[in-house]
Design a protein around this motif. Structure first.
Motif, PDB file in Angstrom:
ATOM      1  N   ALA A 130       0.825  -1.204   0.000  1.00  0.00           N
ATOM      2  CA  ALA A 130       0.000   0.000   0.000  1.00  0.00           C
ATOM      3  C   ALA A 130       0.860   1.254   0.000  1.00  0.00           C
ATOM      4  N   ALA A 131       1.948   1.236   0.792  1.00  0.00           N
ATOM      5  CA  ALA A 131       2.838   2.396   0.833  1.00  0.00           C
ATOM      6  C   ALA A 131       3.529   2.605  -0.509  1.00  0.00           C
ATOM      7  N   ALA A 132       3.968   1.496  -1.120  1.00  0.00           N
ATOM      8  CA  ALA A 132       4.605   1.605  -2.433  1.00  0.00           C
ATOM      9  C   ALA A 132       3.625   2.112  -3.482  1.00  0.00           C
ATOM     10  N   SER A 133       2.377   1.617  -3.396  1.00  0.00           N
ATOM     11  CA  SER A 133       1.368   2.078  -4.358  1.00  0.00           C
ATOM     12  C   SER A 133       1.080   3.552  -4.176  1.00  0.00           C
ATOM     13  N   ALA A 134       0.968   3.991  -2.909  1.00  0.00           N
ATOM     14  CA  ALA A 134       0.716   5.402  -2.645  1.00  0.00           C
ATOM     15  C   ALA A 134       1.882   6.274  -3.125  1.00  0.00           C
ATOM     16  N   ALA A 135       3.108   5.797  -2.877  1.00  0.00           N
ATOM     17  CA  ALA A 135       4.277   6.553  -3.336  1.00  0.00           C
ATOM     18  C   ALA A 135       4.339   6.614  -4.864  1.00  0.00           C
ATOM     19  N   ALA A 136       4.017   5.486  -5.516  1.00  0.00           N
ATOM     20  CA  ALA A 136       4.022   5.465  -6.980  1.00  0.00           C
ATOM     21  C   ALA A 136       2.947   6.384  -7.551  1.00  0.00           C
ATOM     22  N   LYS A 137       1.763   6.366  -6.896  1.00  0.00           N
ATOM     23  CA  LYS A 137       0.688   7.241  -7.357  1.00  0.00           C
ATOM     24  C   LYS A 137       1.061   8.707  -7.181  1.00  0.00           C
ATOM     25  N   ALA A 138       1.650   9.034  -6.027  1.00  0.00           N
ATOM     26  CA  ALA A 138       2.058  10.421  -5.788  1.00  0.00           C
ATOM     27  C   ALA A 138       3.153  10.849  -6.760  1.00  0.00           C
ATOM     28  N   ALA A 139       4.129   9.960  -7.011  1.00  0.00           N
ATOM     29  CA  ALA A 139       5.200  10.291  -7.956  1.00  0.00           C
ATOM     30  C   ALA A 139       4.652  10.445  -9.366  1.00  0.00           C
ATOM     31  N   PHE A 140       3.698   9.560  -9.757  1.00  0.00           N
ATOM     32  CA  PHE A 140       3.088   9.650 -11.077  1.00  0.00           C
ATOM     33  C   PHE A 140       2.342  10.972 -11.228  1.00  0.00           C
ATOM     34  N   GLY A 141       1.528  11.322 -10.234  1.00  0.00           N
ATOM     35  CA  GLY A 141       0.798  12.586 -10.299  1.00  0.00           C
ATOM     36  C   GLY A 141       1.724  13.793 -10.329  1.00  0.00           C
ATOM     37  N   TYR A 142       2.793  13.739  -9.541  1.00  0.00           N
ATOM     38  CA  TYR A 142       3.757  14.851  -9.504  1.00  0.00           C
ATOM     39  C   TYR A 142       4.432  15.028 -10.867  1.00  0.00           C
ATOM     40  N   ASN A 143       4.884  13.926 -11.442  1.00  0.00           N
ATOM     41  CA  ASN A 143       5.585  14.006 -12.717  1.00  0.00           C
ATOM     42  C   ASN A 143       4.648  14.372 -13.868  1.00  0.00           C
ATOM     43  N   ARG A 144       3.396  13.894 -13.787  1.00  0.00           N
ATOM     44  CA  ARG A 144       2.447  14.261 -14.839  1.00  0.00           C
ATOM     45  C   ARG A 144       2.095  15.747 -14.751  1.00  0.00           C
ATOM     46  N   ALA A 145       1.958  16.273 -13.538  1.00  0.00           N
ATOM     47  CA  ALA A 145       1.688  17.701 -13.386  1.00  0.00           C
ATOM     48  C   ALA A 145       2.855  18.531 -13.921  1.00  0.00           C
ATOM     49  N   ASN A 146       4.081  18.085 -13.627  1.00  0.00           N
ATOM     50  CA  ASN A 146       5.246  18.770 -14.178  1.00  0.00           C
ATOM     51  C   ASN A 146       5.256  18.715 -15.709  1.00  0.00           C
ATOM     52  N   TYR A 147       4.886  17.538 -16.227  1.00  0.00           N
ATOM     53  CA  TYR A 147       4.878  17.375 -17.688  1.00  0.00           C
ATOM     54  C   TYR A 147       3.867  18.324 -18.333  1.00  0.00           C
ATOM     55  N   MET A 148       2.664  18.379 -17.799  1.00  0.00           N
ATOM     56  CA  MET A 148       1.641  19.256 -18.365  1.00  0.00           C
ATOM     57  C   MET A 148       2.049  20.723 -18.238  1.00  0.00           C
ATOM     58  N   PHE A 149       2.678  21.076 -17.119  1.00  0.00           N
ATOM     59  CA  PHE A 149       3.145  22.453 -16.947  1.00  0.00           C
ATOM     60  C   PHE A 149       4.229  22.773 -17.977  1.00  0.00           C
ATOM     61  N   ASP A 150       5.149  21.834 -18.191  1.00  0.00           N
ATOM     62  CA  ASP A 150       6.221  22.057 -19.156  1.00  0.00           C
ATOM     63  C   ASP A 150       5.687  22.153 -20.582  1.00  0.00           C
ATOM     64  N   GLN A 151       4.630  21.393 -20.889  1.00  0.00           N
ATOM     65  CA  GLN A 151       4.068  21.473 -22.235  1.00  0.00           C
ATOM     66  C   GLN A 151       3.415  22.827 -22.476  1.00  0.00           C
ATOM     67  N   GLY A 152       2.803  23.393 -21.435  1.00  0.00           N
ATOM     68  CA  GLY A 152       2.287  24.752 -21.567  1.00  0.00           C
ATOM     69  C   GLY A 152       3.401  25.759 -21.813  1.00  0.00           C
ATOM     70  N   LEU A 153       4.514  25.589 -21.100  1.00  0.00           N
ATOM     71  CA  LEU A 153       5.665  26.464 -21.323  1.00  0.00           C
ATOM     72  C   LEU A 153       6.246  26.253 -22.720  1.00  0.00           C
ATOM     73  N   ARG A 154       6.229  25.011 -23.188  1.00  0.00           N
ATOM     74  CA  ARG A 154       6.755  24.701 -24.529  1.00  0.00           C
ATOM     75  C   ARG A 154       5.994  25.466 -25.602  1.00  0.00           C
ATOM     76  N   PHE A 155       4.658  25.421 -25.534  1.00  0.00           N
ATOM     77  CA  PHE A 155       3.851  26.108 -26.544  1.00  0.00           C
ATOM     78  C   PHE A 155       3.955  27.626 -26.382  1.00  0.00           C
ATOM     79  N   ALA A 156       4.022  28.085 -25.125  1.00  0.00           N
ATOM     80  CA  ALA A 156       4.182  29.527 -24.890  1.00  0.00           C
ATOM     81  C   ALA A 156       5.530  30.007 -25.430  1.00  0.00           C
ATOM     82  N   ARG A 157       6.568  29.207 -25.231  1.00  0.00           N
ATOM     83  CA  ARG A 157       7.887  29.574 -25.764  1.00  0.00           C
ATOM     84  C   ARG A 157       7.868  29.599 -27.283  1.00  0.00           C
ATOM     85  N   PHE A 158       7.187  28.659 -27.890  1.00  0.00           N
ATOM     86  CA  PHE A 158       7.076  28.625 -29.347  1.00  0.00           C
ATOM     87  C   PHE A 158       6.401  29.889 -29.863  1.00  0.00           C
TER      88      PHE A 158
END
Length: 232
Positions: A17-45
């Protein structure tokens, strides 16, 4: 024994359960970073092309200003030539020699009319060249503004290439999806050494893999080189 087995099963379940929670939190964190970076990518373009269009607009204004300088001078010469035409015609008609007084000798009249005709010839050339200079400068400016100095407007294909959708995160590497911040730092910016073929650090900044992929994709005409502190 049953108690030990139950405790082991409970510990395993808690660890899972702890590993699943950590994986879920890491997945959500990295996906949020990815979506934020994609917004910056298009804004930079968009920002890059907006700056390029502003710079090109300045070049087009420079062409117009230089053309107006030439056309204004040519129009001034044209005006002066027209005034000289009027004066020359007055010397031919009402102001010619012999009208308001005794006629001079014939050889003086010959010189007089020769100079008047030569002046008319030069005035015709003068006026024609002034008109031609203004027209040629205007045509040259129109050619440069329509052929050489056009606004760098991105094509729909370029816009689609710069835009990323949310499901593109599914194509990223597993290590990037579940990267634990601080514990698993991202890779440093790097460039490929053309002599050895090895990757060398370009700066101390740490960027996710999708940033390096973006650099290789959007700057492929430059060999996918990462921007350095001295790059423009």
């Amino acid at each position: 024994m049953p108690v030990i087995a139950t405790a082991a099963a409970t510990a395993a379940a808690e660890a899972t359960a702890a590993a699943s929670a950590a994986a879920k939190a890491a997945f959500g964190y990295n996906r949020a970073n990815y979506m934020f970076d994609q917004g910056l990518r298009f804004a930079r373009f968009n920002t890059g092309y907006s700056m390029a269009m502003a710079q090109t607009s300045q070049y087009r204004e420079d062409i117009s200003d230089l053309t107006e300088l030439t056309v204004t001078k040519a129009d001034t010469y044209h005006t002066v030539g027209t005034i000289c035409f009027v004066l020359n015609f007055q010397l031919i008609m009402a102001g010619r020699l012999g009208v308001h007084g005794p006629a001079p000798p014939g050889w003086i009249l010959g010189i007089y009319w020769t100079n008047i005709c030569a002046a008319l010839t030069f005035l015709v050339m003068f006026t024609w060249m002034a008109m031609h200079a203004g027209a040629r400068a205007t045509a040259g400016a129109a050619y440069m503004r329509t052929r050489s100095v056009r606004l760098p407007i991105p094509t729909p294909q370029m816009l689609d290439q710069a835009r990323k959708t949310g499901n593109s995160f599914e194509k990223e590497r597993i290590a990037d999806m579940f990267r634990i911040p601080f514990a698993m730092p991202a890779a440093k910016e790097s460039v490929e050494n053309p002599e050895t073929g090895d990757r060398e650090a370009a700066s101390d900044r740490r960027m996710p893999k999708w940033y390096h992929d973006e650099v290789a994709e959007l700057r492929k005409d430059e060999g996918g080189a990462a921007p350095s502190p001295t790059s423009v």
